[in-house]
Design a protein around this motif. Structure first.
Motif, PDB file in Angstrom:
ATOM      1  N   GLU A 100       0.820  -1.211   0.000  1.00  0.00           N
ATOM      2  CA  GLU A 100       0.000   0.000   0.000  1.00  0.00           C
ATOM      3  C   GLU A 100       0.852   1.259   0.000  1.00  0.00           C
ATOM      4  O   GLU A 100       0.549   2.232  -0.703  1.00  0.00           O
ATOM      5  CB  GLU A 100      -0.910  -0.020   1.228  1.00  0.00           C
ATOM      6  CG  GLU A 100      -2.002  -1.074   1.167  1.00  0.00           C
ATOM      7  CD  GLU A 100      -2.756  -1.194   2.481  1.00  0.00           C
ATOM      8  OE1 GLU A 100      -2.450  -0.391   3.400  1.00  0.00           O
ATOM      9  OE2 GLU A 100      -3.626  -2.069   2.595  1.00  0.00           O
ATOM     10  N   SER A 128       1.243   4.205  -3.141  1.00  0.00           N
ATOM     11  CA  SER A 128       0.790   5.568  -2.868  1.00  0.00           C
ATOM     12  C   SER A 128       1.866   6.587  -3.214  1.00  0.00           C
ATOM     13  O   SER A 128       3.037   6.231  -3.440  1.00  0.00           O
ATOM     14  CB  SER A 128       0.428   5.707  -1.379  1.00  0.00           C
ATOM     15  OG  SER A 128      -0.530   4.740  -1.000  1.00  0.00           O
ATOM     16  N   SER A 178       8.343   5.054  -4.061  1.00  0.00           N
ATOM     17  CA  SER A 178       7.116   4.431  -4.541  1.00  0.00           C
ATOM     18  C   SER A 178       7.423   3.620  -5.797  1.00  0.00           C
ATOM     19  O   SER A 178       8.429   3.847  -6.472  1.00  0.00           O
ATOM     20  CB  SER A 178       6.073   5.506  -4.863  1.00  0.00           C
ATOM     21  OG  SER A 178       6.510   6.319  -5.948  1.00  0.00           O
TER      22      SER A 178
END
Length: 447
Positions: free
Chosen positions: A6, A10, A136
Motif C-alpha cells: 500500500e 501511494s 514508490s
C-alpha cells in the motif's frame, strides 16, 4: 505484505522524501571524498616527490577499499539494518578523511584512503537499497536515477572546491573540507536517517513492531497490532547468501552481476583512458582534458535523463536500450575519434549512455532480491564491478603496450556492453516467467 504494498502504491510523503534526500546528500559526500585524491595529486606529488607508480597506487587505494567495503560490509545491512550500517560506514569515512589530513607520508595516506574507500563501499549499495525501499513503485526508477547522479555531482563539486583551496592552503585543505562534511553527515545520519520498513518487517530485530509503528505514524499510516505474516519468499529458511545462490534467483544473480561487471569494465576504460587517447591522437593535452570533462558532464546528464524517462518507461527495457546504445557509441567513437569535432560530441554520448546504464542497474537490481538478501546481492554486484574497474584500465595499458590501436580497443569494449544488454534481457525474461512474491517492483507502472 499489504502495508508495504500500500505504501509503495501511494504517493511519497514528506518522511519518505526526507529519507531519500539524506541518502542523496550522503552519496554526494561520498563522491567528493573519493575524487578529492585526484585533485590533490599534483600538489601532493610535488611536495612528497612521488614517482608515478606510487602515485598510481595512491589514486587506486580508495577503489580497493570500495571493492572490499561493497563485498564485506554491505551484507551486514541485511543483518543489522540499513540505518546502522550507514552510521558505521560514515564513522569509518570520517575517521579516514580526518587521518588523511594529518598524513605525513605516502604509506600512511594510502592506508587512510583504503579506510575511506572501505566506508564508501559499505555505504553505496546500502543507500541504494534504502532509497529503493522508500521510493514508490511508480517513481522508483526516477528516484534511483537522481540518486545515481549524486556521486558524479559530488566529484564535480570536489573539483570546484579543491581548485582554489589547494593553491592557497595546500593539498590538506581539500581533505579537511571532506572531513568536515563527512562528520556533519555522520551526525545527520545519526539523528535523522530512518531504518528501512522492509528490514524491520522482514528481518524483525528486537523492538521491530514499535520501531515500525513510529515510522508508520510519520508516514501517516495506522499502527500495526502485530507484525504481518511474511510472504513465502521472505519466510524461507536460510540466509541472504543462500537466497542469492539458489534457483531461480541464482540465474538472476549471474545475469545481474555479469551484466554490471561488463558495463563497468567499459565505463572505467573510457573514464580513465579516453583523455589520454585523445591527447595522443591530437597532440593536444588540453583536448584530452576537455573530452574527459565533457564525458563526465554527460554522465551527470545521463542519470537525469534516465530518471526522467523512467517515469514513463519500464526500467529494465530502458536499461537494455541504454546498453545497446552505449555499444553503438563505442563503435562510433572508435571510427571517428581522430575527427576532433565529431569525437567531442560522441564523447558526450559515451558519458550519457554508460552512466545512465549504471543508474539503470541501480534501479533494476533491488527488484531481483527480497528484503532479506537485497543489500547482500547489490553489495556484491557493486563489489565485483569495483574489482573489474581496477583490472580494466590495467588491461588496456597492456593492450596499448602490445601495439593495439585505440580504435580497436573501443571496438573491443563494445562487446561487453552488448553482452550486458543480453544479460538484462535474460534477467527480464526470468522475472516475468517466475515472479517472486515480496519483491520490489523494479519498473515503472506505465510502459
Amino acid at each position: 505484505m499489504n502495508v508495504l504494498t500500500e505504501i509503495r502504491a501511494s504517493r511519497m510523503g514528506r518522511f519518505q522524501i526526507m529519507a531519500v534526500a539524506i541518502a542523496l546528500a550522503l552519496i554526494l559526500i561520498d563522491g567528493f571524498d573519493v575524487a578529492v585524491m585526484a585533485y590533490a595529486a599534483p600538489d601532493l606529488s610535488r611536495e612528497w616527490g612521488l614517482d608515478p607508480v606510487t602515485l598510481g597506487f595512491l589514486l587506486s587505494a580508495s577503489l580497493f577499499g570500495m571493492a572490499a567495503g561493497s563485498i564485506l560490509l554491505t551484507p551486514l545491512a541485511d543483518r543489522i539494518g540499513r540505518r546502522k550500517l550507514t552510521i558505521i560506514s560514515m564513522a569509518i569515512i570520517s575517521v579516514g578523511m580526518v587521518l588523511s589530513v594529518i598524513s605525513t607520508g605516502p604509506a600512511q595516506l594510502m592506508t587512510y584512503r583504503v579506510l575511506t574507500g572501505l566506508g564508501v563501499g559499505g555505504m553505496m549499495a546500502n543507500l541504494n537499497v534504502l532509497v529503493s525501499e522508500y521510493a514508490s513503485d511508480k517513481r522508483r526508477g526516477s528516484i534511483i536515477g537522481i540518486y545515481a547522479a549524486g556521486y558524479p555531482i559530488g566529484a564535480t563539486i570536489g573539483g570546484f572546491v579543491a581548485g582554489p583551496l589547494i593553491p592557497a592552503f595546500g593539498w590538506q585543505s581539500a581533505f579537511l573540507v571532506g572531513a568536515v562534511l563527512s562528520v556533519i553527515m555522520f551526525a545527520v545520519s545519526w539523528l535523522f536517517l530512518p531504518e528501512s520498513l522492509d528490514y524491520l518487517l522482514v528481518r524483525r530485530p528486537p523492538g521491530a513492531l514499535e520501531k515500525a509503528n513510529r515510522i508508520l505514524a510519520r508516514i501517516g499510516r495506522p499502527a500495526l497490532s502485530s507484525l504481518p505474516l511474511l510472504p513465502e519468499a521472505e519466510h524461507s529458511q536460510g540466509g541472504a547468501v543462500r537466497e542469492i545462490l539458489t534457483s531461480p534467483v541464482k540465474l538472476r544473480t549471474l545475469m545481474l552481476w555479469t551484466g554490471y561487471a561488463c558495463l563497468v569494465a567499459a565505463y572505467y576504460f573510457a573514464n580513465t583512458w579516453t583523455p589520454k587517447i585523445m591527447a595522443a591522437a591530437s597532440g593536444d593535452d588540453s583536448l584530452g582534458v576537455t573530452v574527459g570533462v565533457i564525458a563526465n558532464f554527460g554522465g551527470i546528464l545521463g542519470c537525469f535523463i534516465f530518471s526522467a524517462l523512467a517515469i514513463r518507461y519500464r526500467s529494465n527495457r530502458l536499461l537494455m536500450a541504454t546498453l545497446a546504445g552505449a555499444a553503438a557509441a563505442y563503435i562510433m567513437f572508435g571510427l571517428i575519434f581522430t575527427q576532433v569535432s565529431v569525437a567531442v560530441v560522441v564523447a558526450l554520448f559515451l558519458g550519457i549512455l554508460t552512466t545512465a546504464g549504471i543508474a539503470g542497474f541501480y534501479a533494476v537490481a533491488p527488484g531481483v532480491y527480497t528484503a532479506r538478501a537485497r543489500a547482500t546481492g547489490i553489495g556484491w554486484m557493486i563489489g565485483i564491478g569495483r574489482l573489474v574497474s581496477i583490472v580494466a584500465p590495467i588491461l588496456v595499458g597492456y593492450l596499448i603496450a602490445g601495439g593495439w590501436q585505440p580504435e580497436n580497443i573501443f571496438f573491443l569494449f563494445a562487446i561487453p556492453l552488448a553482452a550486458s544488454a543480453v544479460c538484462i534481457l535474460a534477467l527480464g525474461i526470468s522475472l516475468r516467467r517466475n515472479p517472486t512474491p515480496g519483491l520490489l517492483q523494479p519498473v515503472a507502472e506505465t510502459s
